[in-house]
Enzyme design. Structure first.
Site, short mmCIF file in Angstrom:
data_model
loop_
_atom_site.label_atom_id
_atom_site.label_comp_id
_atom_site.label_asym_id
_atom_site.label_seq_id
_atom_site.Cartn_x
_atom_site.Cartn_y
_atom_site.Cartn_z
N THR A 85 6.01 13.65 3.14
CA THR A 85 7.03 13.43 4.16
C THR A 85 6.65 13.96 5.53
OG1 THR A 85 8.07 15.46 3.42
CG2 THR A 85 8.98 13.41 2.58
N THR B 85 13.66 14.42 13.48
CA THR B 85 13.51 15.45 12.44
C THR B 85 12.66 16.57 13.02
OG1 THR B 85 11.52 14.46 11.49
CG2 THR B 85 13.62 13.75 10.57
N LYS C 174 14.73 5.70 19.44
CA LYS C 174 15.54 5.96 18.25
C LYS C 174 16.76 6.80 18.62
CE LYS C 174 11.91 5.66 14.73
NZ LYS C 174 10.67 5.53 15.54
N PHE D 66 6.31 8.07 6.26
CA PHE D 66 6.25 8.77 4.99
C PHE D 66 5.03 8.25 4.25
CE2 PHE D 66 11.04 9.73 4.05
CZ PHE D 66 11.04 10.68 5.06
#
Lengths: 433, 430
Positions: free
Chosen positions: A287, A324, A352, A416
């Site tokens: 990840t 993230t 985003k 990922f």
């Protein structure tokens, strides 16, 4: 720097279906101002999930957006976005395959990973797993309403098949999936296919929709989504110190790629040159990419080298910027390593922040954004930015879009599984100069 | 591309399927006429119209020794990791890298790529949610709210990661520290064969110095059997490609892999050279998800493109490994496509799915691995299930018996959903 003798590829058409607009113009004006497409989920009851909001496509009418309605029964939600965005892109380019040249047209798509949706699984559950344990014999029950259309719809290359059929594309065709890097890798694949002379025109893009109970479940389980349920529009805040996960989006983006000489000869409008592709594997964790940017750095260098330019030629970066903690830190480390003492001169934004993370479509939609930024000479904003993160001290476009000449734009997609994709787009004025 | 003065060669191969876990084992089955299509064991076949498949018999431990990894990958990934690492070991590249000065290893890793073809998502993966659905159905909160609320208590947090289509890419990369160019192709049957073609092109294009290409799939599961049967695509016995009585295909499962690099580098490190990649063609029929063009035009166009790309004449083709999946329409149109190009001078044709079943995403690359063995051995395995060639096809150079072949160029055909036709041309080396 001497440009290797490579076939030059032009972007001559764009199509978008995104959470902030169902066409290019609406999406682009929303991204410039940083308008959010995130809201409480409306398409199903998400009240029990740890994240109850997402960036859904709104007001999309497939019957109006897709010319060949006979294909609709085979088309999942994400295929519909794809058919609509690809239709827009070809209309924008002002051409379509003909009997004479359809074998020289190709298709390369980044397709989503889901194999069934919740409603299909419910049918299996009812007939073959009522007590929770799957029993294959339930499928042999005469009452099992197995629907071959659903089977067709969930084939890994179903979207690709519908697109080639809709437009009559008869040359090279492929689907790729490297999670969040899929869209970028699909466009990179198309560039390679065209450069080696296998096609003269390609439709390249990505499509995805994981905004359904099974799709969102995977990310909720992983803890990858922002849980700011009381503040959906502010939840996607890439590079902000308080970021706490990404916002799941859906949609499709397509580019028409065309041999440069062919495009010039027919007097086509050229948004940009698709000049370079790079991709690497982080080989680190499933990840995360490494905090020092090892992995993304190689992809960016490859893309710049492939384009025959240096870091000094890049004015704008459309970052992967998922919001993230790990991604944004790793990506900034990579940008700082590549741009070094020029890092403050390069404007960076993650769109985003407005439209969320479109997963397999993200890289394709963001590639289109780079083309629009070059065309209009303006960098879209990194919305929702408030608290600086010392690990993410790149020159973000904050508050207002920035008017600027963009000689070259870089689009990153980091997935990922550790696949990294970087694309370089050059301003046509630079190319002709 | 293939006329470059530094040919792209194969220096390692790997395979796992119902017919065995090595090239030698599979070759033994192919040449002795022994099919690996057997009554299946992964679920009870008693009530099913189809009761056979070609299952991999190796245990998870045999496939991937690291048990910790088993929790984070799915069955198809086990096959892919096994075959890719077998091919890499066969090539001698990992040992070569480890013997380099440590300071050179990072750059070597950056120039080592992985390209994987996979079948994509499967049905079984979603069954992890079924117990929760049962509970949710009767919940006073309503089914979906309950499902969402209890999710993390009942389903593994690793669910998504376990089911990523690009897991083989990810884990072979992490385990071997390969960090170069990469792709994960999800083009149904065409995935694995395109991985080989894209790997060759990437090296020619100087994106990498060496690439492991793999294809893997585990199509054999109840819902897949159900739908293939419902669509009339599934036989109840080992497939009979091009036979008058053929009535469908049978699933296999497994993976195959090939290592590609430049001949100059392979020779410099003293590697064994299995064969050479000459070229490929990829043509779509634009017929939708499962339909085929009636005239096999995609097959003939892809053959012509591949031969042109390889820079050879069609007279140089010594043999053809056909897709031959045993379906009426697919085999008929494939034969039409072959005959349109080669006419009466068509070279010997064979197909392998009668032995190891249809590996879907892995089928084309498995056929390349075995085609290279054909060229090495000079023996073309017969189609053991062949009784009489379909008269609709006409004169067609296939055989039940093994045949001797002397030429060195093989053509491998792979067809797939989505109107796909991919043809790869390889040359054997002594």
């Amino acid at each position: 720097m001497a440009r290797p003798n490579k076939r030059r590829i032009a972007v001559t058409g764009l199509g978008l279906v995104t959470p902030v607009g169902n066409d290019v113009d609406t999406t682009w004006s929303a991204l410039l101002s940083g308008k959010s497409g995130s809201a409480p989920i409306a398409s199903f009851d998400a009240s029990g999930f740890s994240t109850t909001f997402g960036a859904e496509v709104k007001g999309f009418d497939p019957e109006a957006a897709i010319p060949n309605r006979k294909l609709l029964k085979y088309a999942s939600k994400s295929h519909r976005f794809a058919l609509a965005a690809a239709t827009q892109a070809l209309a924008d380019a002002g051409m379509a395959p003909t009997d004479a040249d359809s074998h020289r047209w190709g298709l390369s798509v980044g397709a989503g990973m889901l194999s069934v949706d919740y409603e299909d699984l419910k049918v299996v559950h009812r007939h073959a797993a009522a007590d929770g344990t799957f029993n294959a014999d339930g499928l042999m029950d005469p009452g099992f309403p197995g629907n071959p259309l659903a089977f067709c719809r969930w084939q890994a290359n179903a979207g690709q098949a519908l697109l080639t059929k809709q437009f009559g594309i008869r040359g090279y065709a492929t689907s790729v999936h490297t999670a969040c890097a899929s869209g970028g890798q699909a466009i990179g694949t198309a560039l390679k296919v065209m450069r080696r002379g296998q096609c003269d025109v390609m439709l390249a893009g990505g499509f995805d929709s994981m905004l359904n109970p099974l799709g969102i479940s995977g990310f909720c389980l992983l803890g990858a989504l922002s849980t700011d349920n009381d503040n959906p529009t502010g939840a996607s805040r890439p590079f902000d110190l308080t970021r706490n996960g990404f916002v799941l989006g859906e949609g499709a983006g397509f580019l028409v790629l065309e041999d440069w000489g062919r495009a010039v000869a027919r007097g086509a409008k050229i948004y940009a040159e698709l000049a370079g592709d790079g991709n690497s594997l982080s080989a680190y964790r499933i990840t995360d990419s490494p905090p020092d940017g090892n992995g993304p750095i190689q992809a960016i260098h490859q893309a710049l080298g492939d384009a025959g330019i240096t870091p000094g030629d890049v004015d704008y970066v459309n970052a992967h910027g998922t919001s993230t903690q790990m991604n944004d830190r790793s990506e900034c480390a990579a940008l700082k390593a590549v741009f070094a003492d020029r890092i403050d001169e390069v404007r960076v934004s993650s769109t985003k922040s407005s439209m969320g993370h479109l997963i397999a479509a993200a890289g394709a939609v963001e590639a289109a954004v780079c083309c629009l930024a070059i065309r209009d000479g303006v960098a879209p904003v990194n919305a929702n930015y408030g608290t600086p993160d010392p690990d993410c001290d790149v020159n973000l476009v904050v508050g207002q879009p920035v008017r600027m000449k963009i000689r070259a734009a870089l689009s990153n997609s980091l997935g990922f599984g550790g696949s990294n994709s970087s694309l370089v787009f050059r301003n046509p004025e630079e190319v002709q100069a | 591309m293939s006329v470059s003065n530094d040919p792209i060669v194969f220096t390692g191969s790997g395979i796992v399927c119902g017919a065995g876990g090595s090239v030698a084992e599979v070759w033994g089955k192919l040449t002795t006429g022994e099919t690996a299509v057997r009554p299946f064991t992964q679920f009870d076949p008693a009530k099913w119209p189809v009761q056979v498949a070609s299952e991999v018999l190796l245990s998870d431990r045999d496939l991937v020794s690291d048990r910790k990894l088993h929790k984070t990958i799915s069955r198809t990934d086990m096959f892919g990791i096994y075959a890719a690492e077998q091919a890499l070991a066969d090539s001698g590249l990992p040992a070569h890298r480890d013997a380099l000065p440590e300071t050179d290893q990072a750059a070597w890793n950056d120039r080592t790529g992985l390209i994987v073809g996979t079948g994509g998502g499967n049905y079984k993966s979603n069954y992890d949610y079924l117990p929760l659905m049962t509970e949710a159905e009767v919940s006073p909160d309503g089914a979906l709210p309950h499902f969402g609320k209890e999710l993390s208590n009942q389903v593994t947090p690793m669910w998504l990661l376990k089911n990523l289509p690009n897991n083989v890419l990810c884990h072979v990369g992490i385990r071997g520290q390969y960090k170069g160019t990469n792709a994960c192709i999800t083009n149904q049957c065409s995935s694995g064969i395109l991985a080989v073609a894209e790997a060759a092109c990437a090296i020619t294009n100087d994106e990498a110095d060496r690439i492991a290409a793999a294809g893997h799939d585990s199509p054999f599961e109840p819902e897949m059997v159900y739908y293939y049967h419902k669509l009339g695509l599934m036989s109840g016995a080992a497939p009979r490609p091009f036979d008058a009585s053929r009535d469908g295909t049978v699933f296999g499962e497994g993976s195959a892999a090939l290592v590609l690099e430049r001949e100059s580098e392979a020779k410099a490190r003293g590697a064994k050279i299995i064969g050479e990649f000459l070229g490929f063609g990829c043509c779509n029929e634009a017929t939708g998800i499962v339909d085929l063009a009636d005239d096999g035009n995609g097959v003939s166009r892809a053959i012509e493109e591949a031969i042109g790309n390889a820079g050879i004449s069609k007279e140089e083709v010594a043999l053809i490994c056909a897709h031959g999946n045993g379906n009426q329409a697919s085999d008929r149109t494939e034969a039409m496509g072959i005959l349109r190009v080669f006419g009466e001078a068509a070279p010997p044709v064979t197909a392998f799915k009668w032995c190891y079943g249809h590996l879907i995403a892995a089928s084309g690359i498995a056929d390349i691995v075995m085609a290279l063995e054909v060229l090495k051995q000079g023996v073309l395995p017969g189609i053991a299930t062949l009784d009489s060639v379909d008269p609709v096809i006409g004169a067609f150079p296939i055989s039940r018996e093994n045949r001797t072949v002397s030429g060195k160029v093989a053509l491998v055909i792979c067809r797939g959903f989505g109107g796909m036709n991919v043809v790869v041309v390889v040359r054997g080396r002594d």
